[in-house]
Design an enzyme around this catalytic site. Structure first.
Site, PDB file in Angstrom:
ATOM      1  N   ASP A 171      35.641  34.405  -2.915  1.00 10.84           N
ATOM      2  CA  ASP A 171      35.634  35.811  -3.304  1.00 10.84           C
ATOM      3  C   ASP A 171      37.069  36.311  -3.116  1.00 10.84           C
ATOM      4  O   ASP A 171      37.895  35.644  -2.483  1.00 10.84           O
ATOM      5  CB  ASP A 171      34.632  36.623  -2.476  1.00 10.84           C
TER       6      ASP A 171
HETATM    7  C1  NOJ Z   1      34.943  41.168  -4.850  1.00 13.95           C
HETATM    8  C2  NOJ Z   1      33.490  41.074  -5.137  1.00 13.95           C
HETATM    9  O1  NOJ Z   1      32.802  40.843  -3.932  1.00 13.95           O
HETATM   10  C3  NOJ Z   1      33.139  39.981  -6.122  1.00 13.95           C
HETATM   11  O2  NOJ Z   1      31.783  40.055  -6.421  1.00 13.95           O
HETATM   12  C4  NOJ Z   1      33.967  40.120  -7.356  1.00 13.95           C
HETATM   13  O3  NOJ Z   1      33.632  39.121  -8.274  1.00 13.95           O
HETATM   14  C5  NOJ Z   1      35.431  40.050  -6.973  1.00 13.95           C
HETATM   15  N1  NOJ Z   1      35.743  41.122  -6.043  1.00 13.95           N
HETATM   16  C6  NOJ Z   1      36.351  40.161  -8.173  1.00 13.95           C
HETATM   17  O4  NOJ Z   1      36.335  41.446  -8.665  1.00 13.95           O
END
Ligand code: NOJ
Length: 966
Positions: A361
């Site tokens: 993530d």
């Molecule tokens: C953080 C989020 O938790 C995740 O779901 C997302 O894909 C990423 N940011 C990218 O935006």
């Protein structure tokens, strides 16, 4: 796994205090790998966020104070200085205390070690792609391999994530984009209904179709990897901020919906990303510093609950061939998920046989070498521990770590191979479908022109970054169908719904009017008088008024955060109702506020009142909703609005229809039993076609067939201690113990005998269904354990393991790098230092392979159908409609000694369309995995051989219509 750990499971292993401090947070040879204290320093240096005083260097402060003292000229200045020094001393003391506390802390690394990282390429389903990938990776330089694994940095491409290409061998830069319900930050796309609405449809075909349409749009916009679907959070806590991105609070439902979505997305050649692995159940403290703490929350889960609940849907996605898995921000058992070898190497890659790549993530990677060893294959967005700082934990650091031997060459080869194999697996080498160009839209500007790496301060040429391509096709049809089928009819007294375009059918209208006249003395004539109430029925300031949809205003059609998109349009309920009611017969009055004037209400005959509850990703806050909801109440005075309307509409006896848009369960106790609240619709989060879909259901064009993907309790407390978000940290590393084990949502209500308001699986129809003739047909003989793990169907590629020549990683001559952009190159070979790397405990102990593994999705025997259960479902009432027969498994009453089982668990569902009077047979196939529990002692899925399994088929988790056993 070492035998002493296997018997206790993961939570049990906490008592080992096996320290992973360094492994998760430090390398000796890479200054990007930080232990807890180094991490504090780095944060203090790099973050633009205001930081607590103790983070600044005391020496620097002392010097600057002294300098100011010496230079001081006036008495006033001196007083100020004394004050400042006093504050400094106090803060310093506090800071030292906190600093010490952090040094003593924390209970890192209580998750058992699992090394080495299993190589991809063992599954027959991926064999061809691995062969092709091996040829390509074999030709890559080390810098190219590293480039493929590392993001180029935040806003260093047009999508939310881009890795580096391997140009010389023909591997392009991949474009990664959110999210689960549409293409984030893009124009001319479809804003589909959210995952929770999809879950509420219980319709596999729609799950697949939505995924497919989403992927068509992604491909046409130039995206390789979609950052969805989301199956974690699972919904342990009903107030969890991001539950709505997933499909509901049951692993089976999440698993089927996740897998169908993956199949739909990947049928178009776009890579799907199943996320967030695992146990990212709440937003509070999900990642360091976002909540003021230096560490993320640790979700402490026992081995059985991890398998049977949280990892379960990921298993379905892997079985469906998902290309990518995103590891989560939080820690699991005190080891960051993206550096947790047990989770990534052990469960995901060995036990579930995952063949694609694990991506972090955004900034969930908290260590360099350690995460590579633990099974992470791609870091996103590429920056290090500070947002957009360009100081990657991989990139040049990974290059060094391979050259100095800290990361084995075999591991970097496997990392790159997994990514390239996934690209081949999805057919993305076909340039007619995936042209090797940046996407045709920019996530960062709406202008036609812009730069390709806006995150870099380096000067760059302006190019056309937005082509405004319309990719919506006819996907609004799918969006509308999902929204309509995902609307749950919770109450419909006296068959008030469906309405007609003239209000009520003539006979009903006549009867209603005489009832009203008797009750109030008022004789209604002429047009049927309907009032529409609530801000949630209207447009507010437009659907995109707040960034990332991070506020609750106007009608609610999506939650907020990275899982939201820019609405291309939003058909509001009021717009649809205004256009659909026959105004020659109906007088429509709307009051699109939550405190409407009560004076007008007495004259109304029917009131439709809208209310909602919103939540989202923890990076933004609205009102008192910091990502997670503070409670399960309707927001913006929704309860008061409904009770006011109910008590005044038609003099307190007018019919009231309540429509709720919500991210999850809301409490309805204040009004659900009011006699004139005749009908209640839970429309979840319906996306761009909101109003049209609602009208479809209200007017009976669509017979409601949505069922609850969660339990609606009578209070938040009813969900038990495990159902509560931790709003205040209980330590430097907040410890969220999942001590309830398997007992979340309906499993908890059932075990405790708590009466919910509406149980999991509940949903009414405008018709009635009859269930009969349950038959059980065994297909295989029961046996406790699955067949022996098969030997691999294919061999992972073999490459030379020699450490490459360090010269091949130097910046190419004449190359002018962009500032802050993450490259894999080094400026000089002198940067490669060779201090020994302190490998994690257990690193050199090869773990035995799991008996539950052996192929993509795990041991193939787990997916074999062992018993079939069939039932006949008949539509016995007035209109055609779709039934949702649900099969719940009851483990043998005798059970297994010492093993506790939930009252019943969902193990099958279908959506069956039935004309009036039509009868159909529905067959559920139960696999070995469906019939098993995860044995912590045996470290495998175990079927209960003694006693009888019960099968309860019905219309919800409590409304059992027919039973059988095996
Ligand atoms: C953080 C989020 O938790 C995740 O779901 C997302 O894909 C990423 N940011 C990218 O935006």
């Amino acid at each position: 796994m070492a035998p002493d750990q296997s018997s206790r499971g993961l939570l049990g292993a906490r008592s080992d205090r096996r320290s992973f401090d360094k492994n998760d947070h430090s390398d000796s040879d890479s200054d990007s790998d930080l232990d807890a204290t180094e991490f504090l320093d780095r944060e203090a240096q790099t973050s633009s966020e205001p930081k607590p005083a103790f983070l600044s260097s005391p020496a620097a402060r002392w010097k600057s104070s002294l300098a100011r003292f010496l230079a001081g000229r006036s008495r006033r200045c001196l007083i100020v200085l004394v004050f400042v020094v006093g504050v400094w001393v106090l803060l310093g003391a506090g800071g030292t205390f906190a600093y010490k506390k952090y040094q003593q802390e924390p209970t890192y690394g209580l998750s058992p070690p699992w090394y080495p990282s299993p190589k991809g390429g063992i599954a027959s389903t991926w064999a061809e792609s691995y062969k092709k990938a091996a040829k390509m990776v074999d030709k890559m330089t080390l810098a190219e391999k590293v480039n493929v694994t590392t993001g180029t940095g935040w806003q260093m491409g047009l999508s939310v994530g881009t890795n580096g290409p391997a140009v010389h061998v023909g591997f392009p830069q991949l474009q990664l984009q959110d999210g689960p319900l549409g293409i984030r930050f893009a124009d001319n796309i479809t804003a589909f209904p959210a995952g929770i609405t999809v879950g509420a449809t219980w319709n596999r075909q729609l799950m697949y179709a939505r995924g497919k349409a989403h992927a068509i749009e992604a491909r046409e916009k130039g995206i390789n990897v979609l950052l969805g679907p989301c199956v974690g959070p699972l919904g342990r806590m009903p107030a969890g901020g991001r539950n709505w991105e997933g499909f509901g609070a049951d692993p089976y439902l999440q698993g089927i919906a996740g897998a169908e979505t993956v199949k739909g997305i990947q049928s178009e050649g776009v890579m799907a990303t199943i996320k967030h692995f695992v146990a990212n159940e709440q937003e509070h403290f999900r990642q360091p510093w976002e909540w003021g703490l230096p560490h993320a929350v640790s979700s402490n889960i026992d081995d059985r609950a991890l398998h049977e609940l949280y990892a379960w849907p990921f298993g379905d996605a892997v079985k469906a061939g998902v290309a990518s898995v995103m590891c989560s921000y939080n820690m699991v058992n005190n080891s960051y998920s993206c550096g947790n070898s047990k989770l990534l190497n052990g469960i995901l890659k060995d036990e579930l046989g995952f063949q694609g790549f694990v991506m972090s993530d955004w900034l969930a990677q908290r260590g360099g070498v350690s995460t590579a060893l633990a099974g992470l294959d791609m870091t996103m967005p590429g920056d290090g521990v500070g947002w957009a700082d360009g100081k990657s934990l991989w990139g040049p650091e990974l290059t060094k770590a391979v050259l100095n031997g800290s990361v084995p060459v075999e591991r970097i080869n496997d990392m790159a191979t997994r990514i390239v194999a996934a690209w081949y697996q999805l057919g993305q080498d076909d340039e007619t479908k995936f042209p090797r160009q940046p996407p045709n839209f920019s996530s960062w500007t709406n202008d036609r022109l812009g730069v390709l790496a806006p995150g870099s301060p380096s000067p760059q040429p302006q190019v056309q970054v937005n082509k405004f391509l319309n990719v919506q096709a006819n996907h609004s049809i799918i969006a509308r169908e999902v929204a309509a089928e995902g609307t749950v009819l919770l109450k419909n007294d006296a068959g008030l719904l469906p309405l007609t375009r003239q209000g009520l059918p003539d006979a009903k209208l006549k009867a209603r009017r005489s009832v009203l006249a008797r009750a109030t003395g008022k004789q209604h004539t002429g047009k049927f008088k309907i009032g529409i109430f609530g801000e949630d029925a209207g447009p507010g300031n437009g659907p995109n008024a707040c960034k990332d949809r991070g506020c609750n205003q106007g009608t609610l059609a999506s939650g907020w955060g990275s899982g939201a998109v820019e609405f291309p349009y939003l058909v509001t309920p009021i717009e649809a109702l205004r256009s659909q009611f026959n105004t020659s017969r109906v007088a429509l009055n709307d009051y699109l506020v939550n405190k409407p004037p009560t004076s007008a209400m007495a004259d109304l005959e029917l009131c439709i009142v809208f209310a909602n509850a919103d939540s989202g990703e923890g990076f933004t806050k609205w009102d008192d909703v910091s990502g997670d909801r503070p409670n399960l109440d309707l927001q913006k005075g929704g309860d008061a609005l409904i009770t006011t309307v109910a008590s005044t509409c038609g003099g307190g006896v007018g019919d009231v229809i309540v429509v709720i848009h919500a991210v999850g369960p809301v409490l309805m106790e204040k009004w659900i039993d009011l006699p004139n609240v005749k009908a209640v619709l839970l429309a979840n989060l319906p996306g761009e076609e909101s109003g049209n879909a609602l009208a479809d259901v209200l007017f009976g064009d669509v017979n409601p067939s949505g069922h609850l993907p969660f339990t609606i309790g009578k209070s938040l407390k009813d969900y038990g201690p495990g159902g509560q978000v931790m709003y205040r940290p209980n330590g430097v590393v907040p410890q969220q113990d999942f001590t309830e084990g398997l007992y979340i949502d309906y499993r908890y209500f059932d075990k405790q005998g708590i009466e919910p308001r509406f149980e999991f699986g509940f949903g009414l129809s405008y018709t009635q269904f009859k269930y009969s003739g349950l038959e059980v047909t065994p297909r295989k003989t029961k046996s406790a354990l699955p067949k022996e793990r098969p030997s691999p169907a294919a061999e992972p590629p073999a490459y030379s393991t020699a450490v490459p020549d360090s010269k091949e990683v130097l910046f190419p001559e004449g190359f002018s790098p962009l500032e802050k952009y993450v490259y894999p190159y080094l400026r000089s070979v002198d940067e490669i230092v060779s201090d020994p790397y302190p490998y994690p405990d257990g690193w050199d102990t090869k773990q035995p392979l799991s008996g539950a593994g052996g192929a993509e999705g795990g041991n193939p025997d787990l997916w074999e159908v062992y018993v079939e259960v069939s039932v006949e479902v008949e539509n016995v009432d007035g209109v055609a409609g779709a039934a949702v027969p649900q099969l719940y498994l009851e483990y043998p009453a005798e059970g297994e000694e010492g093993v506790d089982f939930p009252v019943r668990v969902l193990r099958g569902f279908e959506k069956v369309w039935l004309e009036r009077g039509q009868k159909k047979k529905v067959v559920f196939g139960l696999t070995r995995r469906d019939l098993s529990y995860w044995s912590v002692e045996r470290q495998n899925w175990v079927m209960v051989v003694g006693g009888e399994y019960g099968f309860a088929v019905g219309e919800s988790s409590r409304d059992v219509k027919v039973r059988g056993s095996w």
